[in-house]
Design a protein around this motif. Structure first.
Motif, PDB file in Angstrom:
ATOM      1  N   TRP A  66       0.885  -1.152   0.000  1.00  0.00           N
ATOM      2  CA  TRP A  66       0.000   0.000   0.000  1.00  0.00           C
ATOM      3  C   TRP A  66       0.916   1.191   0.000  1.00  0.00           C
ATOM      4  N   ARG A  67       0.585   2.185  -0.784  1.00  0.00           N
ATOM      5  CA  ARG A  67       1.501   3.313  -0.872  1.00  0.00           C
ATOM      6  C   ARG A  67       0.749   4.615  -1.053  1.00  0.00           C
ATOM      7  N   PHE A  68       1.427   5.674  -0.671  1.00  0.00           N
ATOM      8  CA  PHE A  68       0.896   6.999  -0.956  1.00  0.00           C
ATOM      9  C   PHE A  68       1.355   7.408  -2.348  1.00  0.00           C
ATOM     10  N   GLU A  69       0.399   7.841  -3.154  1.00  0.00           N
ATOM     11  CA  GLU A  69       0.733   8.416  -4.449  1.00  0.00           C
ATOM     12  C   GLU A  69       0.293   9.862  -4.402  1.00  0.00           C
ATOM     13  N   GLY A  70       1.147  10.720  -4.907  1.00  0.00           N
ATOM     14  CA  GLY A  70       0.838  12.131  -4.819  1.00  0.00           C
ATOM     15  C   GLY A  70       0.694  12.774  -6.178  1.00  0.00           C
ATOM     16  N   ILE A  99      -0.874  24.887   2.968  1.00  0.00           N
ATOM     17  CA  ILE A  99      -0.906  23.657   2.187  1.00  0.00           C
ATOM     18  C   ILE A  99      -2.301  23.063   2.198  1.00  0.00           C
ATOM     19  N   VAL A 100      -2.785  22.735   1.028  1.00  0.00           N
ATOM     20  CA  VAL A 100      -4.070  22.070   0.905  1.00  0.00           C
ATOM     21  C   VAL A 100      -3.803  20.666   0.379  1.00  0.00           C
ATOM     22  N   VAL A 101      -4.283  19.684   1.114  1.00  0.00           N
ATOM     23  CA  VAL A 101      -4.092  18.299   0.684  1.00  0.00           C
ATOM     24  C   VAL A 101      -5.453  17.635   0.592  1.00  0.00           C
ATOM     25  N   ARG A 102      -5.724  17.058  -0.542  1.00  0.00           N
ATOM     26  CA  ARG A 102      -6.928  16.252  -0.648  1.00  0.00           C
ATOM     27  C   ARG A 102      -6.514  14.785  -0.546  1.00  0.00           C
ATOM     28  N   PHE A 103      -6.876  14.179   0.568  1.00  0.00           N
ATOM     29  CA  PHE A 103      -6.537  12.768   0.790  1.00  0.00           C
ATOM     30  C   PHE A 103      -7.648  11.897   0.226  1.00  0.00           C
ATOM     31  N   GLN A 104      -7.255  10.888  -0.525  1.00  0.00           N
ATOM     32  CA  GLN A 104      -8.223   9.947  -1.080  1.00  0.00           C
ATOM     33  C   GLN A 104      -7.852   8.548  -0.624  1.00  0.00           C
ATOM     34  N   ASN A 105      -8.787   7.920   0.024  1.00  0.00           N
ATOM     35  CA  ASN A 105      -8.527   6.585   0.545  1.00  0.00           C
ATOM     36  C   ASN A 105      -8.975   5.525  -0.460  1.00  0.00           C
ATOM     37  N   HIS A 106      -8.012   4.911  -1.116  1.00  0.00           N
ATOM     38  CA  HIS A 106      -8.325   3.842  -2.068  1.00  0.00           C
ATOM     39  C   HIS A 106      -8.057   2.457  -1.480  1.00  0.00           C
ATOM     40  N   LEU A 107      -7.966   2.382  -0.171  1.00  0.00           N
ATOM     41  CA  LEU A 107      -7.828   1.079   0.484  1.00  0.00           C
ATOM     42  C   LEU A 107      -9.225   0.519   0.723  1.00  0.00           C
ATOM     43  N   ASP A 108      -9.281  -0.700   1.194  1.00  0.00           N
ATOM     44  CA  ASP A 108     -10.608  -1.230   1.511  1.00  0.00           C
ATOM     45  C   ASP A 108     -10.855  -1.218   3.016  1.00  0.00           C
ATOM     46  N   GLU A 109     -10.282  -0.237   3.681  1.00  0.00           N
ATOM     47  CA  GLU A 109     -10.490  -0.072   5.114  1.00  0.00           C
ATOM     48  C   GLU A 109     -10.265   1.403   5.446  1.00  0.00           C
ATOM     49  N   PRO A 110     -10.753   1.832   6.617  1.00  0.00           N
ATOM     50  CA  PRO A 110     -10.611   3.249   6.968  1.00  0.00           C
ATOM     51  C   PRO A 110      -9.153   3.678   7.107  1.00  0.00           C
ATOM     52  N   SER A 111      -8.891   4.920   6.757  1.00  0.00           N
ATOM     53  CA  SER A 111      -7.563   5.472   6.974  1.00  0.00           C
ATOM     54  C   SER A 111      -7.648   6.995   7.085  1.00  0.00           C
ATOM     55  N   ASN A 124      -6.746  18.888  11.356  1.00  0.00           N
ATOM     56  CA  ASN A 124      -5.721  18.542  10.370  1.00  0.00           C
ATOM     57  C   ASN A 124      -4.736  17.501  10.883  1.00  0.00           C
ATOM     58  N   ASP A 125      -4.976  17.002  12.098  1.00  0.00           N
ATOM     59  CA  ASP A 125      -3.947  16.198  12.755  1.00  0.00           C
ATOM     60  C   ASP A 125      -4.068  14.697  12.508  1.00  0.00           C
ATOM     61  N   GLY A 126      -5.109  14.268  11.841  1.00  0.00           N
ATOM     62  CA  GLY A 126      -5.214  12.850  11.518  1.00  0.00           C
ATOM     63  C   GLY A 126      -5.597  11.949  12.679  1.00  0.00           C
ATOM     64  N   HIS A 127      -6.348  12.491  13.629  1.00  0.00           N
ATOM     65  CA  HIS A 127      -6.844  11.663  14.735  1.00  0.00           C
ATOM     66  C   HIS A 127      -7.709  10.527  14.165  1.00  0.00           C
ATOM     67  N   PRO A 128      -7.611   9.321  14.766  1.00  0.00           N
ATOM     68  CA  PRO A 128      -8.379   8.194  14.210  1.00  0.00           C
ATOM     69  C   PRO A 128      -9.887   8.437  14.109  1.00  0.00           C
ATOM     70  N   ARG A 129     -10.421   9.342  14.923  1.00  0.00           N
ATOM     71  CA  ARG A 129     -11.857   9.589  14.808  1.00  0.00           C
ATOM     72  C   ARG A 129     -12.203  10.276  13.487  1.00  0.00           C
ATOM     73  N   LEU A 130     -11.182  10.787  12.792  1.00  0.00           N
ATOM     74  CA  LEU A 130     -11.395  11.468  11.514  1.00  0.00           C
ATOM     75  C   LEU A 130     -11.189  10.533  10.320  1.00  0.00           C
ATOM     76  N   ALA A 131     -10.896   9.269  10.590  1.00  0.00           N
ATOM     77  CA  ALA A 131     -10.604   8.328   9.495  1.00  0.00           C
ATOM     78  C   ALA A 131     -11.791   8.248   8.538  1.00  0.00           C
ATOM     79  N   VAL A 132     -11.468   8.118   7.267  1.00  0.00           N
ATOM     80  CA  VAL A 132     -12.521   7.988   6.258  1.00  0.00           C
ATOM     81  C   VAL A 132     -12.495   6.562   5.708  1.00  0.00           C
ATOM     82  N   PRO A 133     -13.675   6.031   5.357  1.00  0.00           N
ATOM     83  CA  PRO A 133     -13.724   4.650   4.862  1.00  0.00           C
ATOM     84  C   PRO A 133     -13.100   4.539   3.473  1.00  0.00           C
ATOM     85  N   GLY A 134     -12.865   3.316   3.035  1.00  0.00           N
ATOM     86  CA  GLY A 134     -12.380   3.095   1.683  1.00  0.00           C
ATOM     87  C   GLY A 134     -13.279   3.837   0.697  1.00  0.00           C
TER      88      GLY A 134
END
Ligand code: C2O
Ligand code: CU
Ligand code: CU
Length: 525
Positions: A66-70, A99-111, A124-134
């Motif tokens: 699994w990797r980050f692609e930018g 900085i504006v980052v649009r994160f897209q989760n293409h996994l099949d689980e939350p991230s 902006n800190d990435g707390h797990p409560r902010l995780a988005v589903p696949g």
């Protein structure tokens, strides 16, 4: 997720990867076909970052990762450069930039993505409560409030941080400005080194088999995603930016020719002045910047960065088992650590000796004099500390065979009375690791910015473990993660200046974190 969707995503990531991975490819549109930025946006850098399955060659065979692609949607072309191997692209920003980052989760689980070391708002800190589903997205929008330095980003999903980082999700975020760069090696002489360990099966696939007590320890050392690589360098001066991106492995880094490690930076940027150490400890999450003059020290033509043995690397019984094995002696070149540890899955225990990477020095290169001063640090004085002498206390504890903090495990919104802090006040926090025979090292990380280390104390009887790492500590600069050895008590000075809200402090042994060695704290106005 069903098989056809998985294949679609995999195929999709392959189709797009050429354009996505190419450094500095600029597009007015994101791949989803939407306008990359809203009208009137004044962000300095806009990028789309997606977490997706991919395939890379790690040691010959294709490895599923699994990797980050930018994708750089707007901003200077050097704001995003491709990395080697599976690592995410290197993001380069300047202090003050938005900085504006649009994160897209293409996994099949939350991230969700966390910007390790950056002083950003809770949203902006990435707390797990902010995780988005696949299939989900998350929009980040923050300003760089940090000093120039080497930071990084990685997922922070609930109980899945270890697995996701292990699968390949991690990247560097380098903050730089011309002034700080001025008299230091730059360009091709400024090199990132992301240290990780993995275990690979005969089909070339990563095996994730963490041990419940010690976390994941692999038997193959990767630098920038490559097994024990060789770097061809010139006999000149280099700035080496080292990140320990391993899940649980702790390094005790030194040069094979016995030269001192010349340290110029830590988690939060440059030190005041270079310091020489016989070796440098680097626990998961920590960064250190090293000055190397391959014409002088360490001297070529063939020199290794190695990780030396230290005591107390594993807790209790396992520590004793590990110590008796003589692990990691005589490791072959490029073969990582060779032997696994009987009875437990994975690689040799923390504290084993092994080689990290090799430097072959050819030809003369650019040489710069080592600056006498590097930066100005303005540490927080005793006078501003509101709880001087009676720090807030956080004890490493163990409950039901899990590592805990003050006897508690992580709960998504859980907040204990001692986990509320006033915004803008300076406090001392004290972490102690006094669980006796079972104690093991824990890299402690606090979100919300950088702190200073003000004191360390050792419990009676804990001497040998601490003695074996003591001289390798880099505490002259700003930190966001520190190594808490068995039997130690460490006092740090924190202040959360810019943002109220819910943040995290946790062990950066990612398996400890996932098993609950993490807690919230709330910055309140
Ligand atoms: Cu690098 Cu909360 O993590
Ligand atoms: Cu962090
Ligand atoms: Cu831990």
């Amino acid at each position: 997720m069903n098989e056809s969707r998985r294949q679609f995503l995999t195929a999709g990531s392959v189709t797009c990867s050429a354009a996505w991975l190419a450094a500095g490819v600029r597009g007015a549109r994101s791949f989803a076909g939407e306008p990359a930025s809203p009208k009137g946006s004044r962000a300095d850098i806009e990028l789309t970052l997606r977490a997706a399955p991919g395939r890379v060659s790690v040691n010959g065979k294709p490895t599923q990762v699994w990797r980050f692609e930018g994708h750089l949607d707007a901003g200077p072309s050097d704001a995003l450069t491709a990395s080697e191997g599976y690592l995410g692209p290197i993001i380069r920003a300047r202090p003050g930039q938005r900085i504006v980052v649009r994160f897209q989760n293409h996994l099949d689980e939350p991230s969700i993505v966390h910007w390790h070391g950056l002083d950003v708002s809770a949203e902006n800190d990435g707390h797990p409560r902010l995780a988005v589903p696949g299939g989900g997205t998350y929009a980040y929008d923050f300003r760089i409030a940090n000093r120039p330095g080497t930071y990084w980003y990685h997922p922070h999903a609930h109980q899945r941080t270890g697995a996701q980082v292990h699968a390949g999700l991690a990247g560097l975020l380098i903050v730089e400005d011309d002034q700080a760069k001025g008299n230091l090696p730059s360009g091709a002489n400024d090199l990132p080194f992301v240290l990780q360990d993995r275990q690979i099966d005969s089909n070339g696939q990563f095996i994730y088999n963490p041990n419940a007590m010690t976390g994941f320890l692999g038997d193959l050392i990767l630098v920038n995603g490559k097994p024990t690589p060789t770097f061809n360098v010139k006999a000149g001066t280099y700035r080496l930016r080292l990140l320990n991106g391993s899940n649980a492995r702790i390094y005790k880094l030194g040069w094979s020719d016995g030269s001192a490690m010349v340290v110029i930076g830590s988690d939060g940027g440059l030190l005041e002045a270079p310091v020489r150490k016989p070796y440098v400890m680097l626990a998961p999450g920590e960064r250190v910047e090293i000055w190397a003059d391959f014409g002088k020290a360490p001297v070529g033509p063939d020199v290794w960065l190695e990780s030396r043995s230290f005591a107390g690397g594993t807790g209790g019984m396992m520590g004793m088992m590990g110590m008796s094995g003589g692990m990691g002696r005589g490791m072959g070149r490029g073969m990582g650590m060779g032997m696994g540890m009987a009875g437990t899955s994975g690689g040799p225990p923390n504290g084993s000796r092994f080689r990290v990477c090799r430097f072959v020095v050819t030809g003369t290169g650019e040489r710069l004099p080592l600056p006498r001063t590097l930066s100005r640090l303005q540490f927080r004085s005793d006078r501003e500390v509101v709880n001087l002498g009676s720090p807030r206390r956080f004890d490493v504890t163990m409950a039901m065979m899990r590592w805990t903090l003050n006897g508690r495990t992580f709960g998504m919104d859980d907040l204990a009375p001692n986990e509320r802090i006033r915004k803008g006040t300076t406090e001392d926090w004290e972490f102690s690791n006094l669980v006796g025979m079972m104690a093991m090292p824990h890299p402690i990380h606090i979100h919300g910015g950088q702190f200073q280390i003000v004191d360390r104390a050792v419990a009676p009887g804990a001497g040998p473990a601490v003695d074996s790492v003591r001289e390798g500590r880099v505490e002259e600069g700003w930190k966001d993660t520190f190594l808490l050895m068995p039997g130690e008590r460490v006092r740090v000075r924190v202040r959360f200046e810019h943002h109220a809200g819910l943040f995290l402090y946790h062990c950066h042994n990612l398996e400890h974190e996932d098993m609950g060695m993490m807690r919230n704290f709330r910055v309140e106005v």
